[in-house]
Design a protein around this motif. Structure first.
Motif, short mmCIF file in Angstrom:
data_model
loop_
_atom_site.label_atom_id
_atom_site.label_comp_id
_atom_site.label_asym_id
_atom_site.label_seq_id
_atom_site.Cartn_x
_atom_site.Cartn_y
_atom_site.Cartn_z
N UNK A 147 0.79 -1.12 0.00
CA UNK A 147 -0.09 -0.10 0.00
C UNK A 147 0.94 1.36 0.02
N UNK A 148 0.22 2.29 -0.23
CA UNK A 148 0.93 3.86 -0.34
C UNK A 148 0.16 4.69 -0.29
N UNK A 149 0.62 6.07 -0.04
CA UNK A 149 -0.35 7.43 0.30
C UNK A 149 0.02 8.35 -0.72
N UNK A 150 -1.22 8.79 -1.41
CA UNK A 150 -0.83 9.95 -2.12
C UNK A 150 -1.92 10.95 -1.80
N UNK A 151 -1.35 12.42 -1.32
CA UNK A 151 -2.39 13.15 -0.63
C UNK A 151 -3.00 14.14 -1.86
N UNK A 152 -4.51 13.64 -1.90
CA UNK A 152 -5.31 14.28 -2.73
C UNK A 152 -6.43 15.12 -1.90
N UNK A 153 -6.53 16.33 -2.26
CA UNK A 153 -7.80 17.14 -1.55
C UNK A 153 -9.10 16.67 -2.19
N UNK A 162 6.50 2.25 -5.45
CA UNK A 162 7.42 3.31 -5.16
C UNK A 162 8.18 3.28 -3.93
N UNK A 163 9.33 3.45 -3.98
CA UNK A 163 10.20 3.40 -2.92
C UNK A 163 10.71 4.93 -2.66
N UNK A 167 12.41 5.94 0.59
CA UNK A 167 13.56 5.62 1.57
C UNK A 167 13.95 4.17 1.47
N UNK A 168 15.36 3.88 1.62
CA UNK A 168 16.48 4.68 1.47
C UNK A 168 16.86 5.21 0.19
N UNK A 169 16.39 4.48 -0.81
CA UNK A 169 16.90 5.03 -2.29
C UNK A 169 15.57 5.17 -2.87
N UNK A 170 15.30 6.17 -3.66
CA UNK A 170 14.09 6.51 -4.39
C UNK A 170 14.10 5.43 -5.69
N UNK A 171 13.00 4.60 -5.73
CA UNK A 171 12.94 3.77 -6.97
C UNK A 171 11.60 3.84 -7.33
N UNK A 172 11.26 3.37 -8.54
CA UNK A 172 9.91 2.94 -9.03
C UNK A 172 10.02 1.68 -10.06
N UNK A 173 9.00 0.96 -9.86
CA UNK A 173 8.97 -0.38 -10.72
C UNK A 173 7.49 -0.27 -11.30
N UNK A 174 7.20 -0.55 -12.52
CA UNK A 174 6.09 -0.55 -13.07
C UNK A 174 5.62 -1.84 -14.10
N UNK A 175 4.52 -2.29 -13.63
CA UNK A 175 3.90 -3.70 -14.32
C UNK A 175 2.82 -3.28 -15.07
N UNK A 176 2.56 -3.71 -16.22
CA UNK A 176 1.11 -3.63 -17.13
C UNK A 176 0.75 -4.92 -17.42
N UNK A 177 -0.68 -4.75 -17.76
CA UNK A 177 -1.11 -6.00 -18.36
C UNK A 177 -2.71 -5.83 -18.14
N UNK A 178 -3.36 -7.10 -17.99
CA UNK A 178 -4.92 -7.37 -18.16
C UNK A 178 -5.39 -8.21 -16.93
N UNK A 179 -6.47 -7.45 -16.20
CA UNK A 179 -6.93 -8.14 -15.08
C UNK A 179 -8.22 -8.54 -15.11
N UNK A 180 -8.62 -9.85 -14.80
CA UNK A 180 -9.93 -10.45 -14.76
C UNK A 180 -10.58 -10.59 -13.36
N UNK A 181 -11.98 -10.42 -13.22
CA UNK A 181 -12.55 -10.71 -12.03
C UNK A 181 -13.89 -11.25 -12.44
N UNK A 182 -14.17 -12.35 -11.59
CA UNK A 182 -15.52 -13.05 -11.56
C UNK A 182 -16.04 -13.20 -10.12
N UNK A 223 5.47 2.23 -1.28
CA UNK A 223 4.13 2.26 -1.45
C UNK A 223 3.81 1.80 -2.83
N UNK A 224 2.51 1.96 -3.14
CA UNK A 224 2.13 1.41 -4.46
C UNK A 224 1.03 1.87 -4.89
N UNK A 225 0.70 2.23 -6.35
CA UNK A 225 -0.57 2.61 -6.88
C UNK A 225 -0.95 1.94 -7.99
N UNK A 226 -2.30 1.67 -8.15
CA UNK A 226 -2.87 0.88 -9.02
C UNK A 226 -3.83 1.50 -9.91
#
Length: 231
Positions: free
Chosen positions: A21-27, A63-64, A66-81, A208-211
């Motif tokens: 999980x992660x936080x992006x502050x939006x009003x 998203x990381x 601390x201690x070293x800024x870093x970002x990883x990204x994965x893309x694809x397709x999700x299915x729910x039933x 943190x992570x955003x989806x």
């Protein structure tokens, strides 16, 4: 005992007994009121009754700071039933940090299976995943009562995402074991369809992570093999 893979949000649940999980502050656009939350939950209850399937493209950004800024990204397709009490989901990853990938993660019958190659022969199973099934429905077919059963909920107002007015909710897990790993979850819901357009997870300590979910199609037939690996 197998070590759980560190992957995207729903499989992270099974490694640390909590969501990534992660936080992006939006009003919020408008003041939040108790009656607004009651209205949102009521709409989710109604939409969840008619929820059967969802297909969506996704982007998961890890998203990381601390201690070293870093970002990883994965893309694809999700299915729910969701059929009655039976729920299953899958994520087929096509790119990992913009490089071609064939990973797949499938949850069905209370078991999580994952394959780094997307092939059945390489799949690993995690049978303890079933106890987290109700958390996997977060923002995809979950009713208002489902959310209230697992989370303390705060209404943060409305916000437009991709031209759609969404209701923004802040969730804090009632279960202290979950809450220890997930201080807070923020979701942006299209309540008319009981689906999330965005999920914001806070792991704390700079993790943190955003989806993001786009091209969402609800209650249409899913493709053959949606919940299967390649042979």
């Amino acid at each position: 005992m197998k070590t759980m893979p560190r992957i995207f949000h729903f499989s992270r649940i099974f490694k640390s007994a909590g969501f990534a999980v992660f936080l992006i502050a939006l009003l919020p656009i408008k003041p939040a009121r108790a009656e607004d939350l009651a209205s949102v939950l009521s709409k989710l209850d109604a939409a969840a009754k008619n929820f059967h399937t969802t297909t969506a493209t996704f982007e998961f950004d890890t998203i990381q700071t601390d201690p070293i800024p870093d970002t990883d990204k994965m893309t694809g397709t999700a299915y729910y039933e969701r059929t009655g009490t039976h729920f299953q989901m899958a994520a087929h990853i096509s790119k990992d940090n913009d490089r071609p990938a064939a990973k797949a993660y499938i949850f069905s019958g209370g078991v999580l299976r994952e394959s780094d190659t997307g092939k059945e022969s390489d799949a690993k199973s995690y049978t303890q995943a079933g106890k987290y099934e109700s958390y996997l429905m977060l923002g995809f077919g979950a009713s208002g009562h489902d959310l209230q059963d697992k989370w303390t909920i705060k209404y943060l107002g409305t916000e437009k995402i991709d031209g759609i007015i969404t209701d923004k909710l802040e969730l804090v897990a009632i279960d202290p074991a979950i809450r220890k790993n997930i201080p807070k979850v923020t979701i942006w819901l299209d309540t008319s369809r009981a689906v999330s357009l965005k999920q914001d997870f806070d792991e704390g300590e700079g993790q943190s992570r955003i989806c993001y979910y786009k091209d969402i199609v609800v209650n249409q037939p899913l493709p053959n093999g949606a919940f299967s690996f390649n042979k």
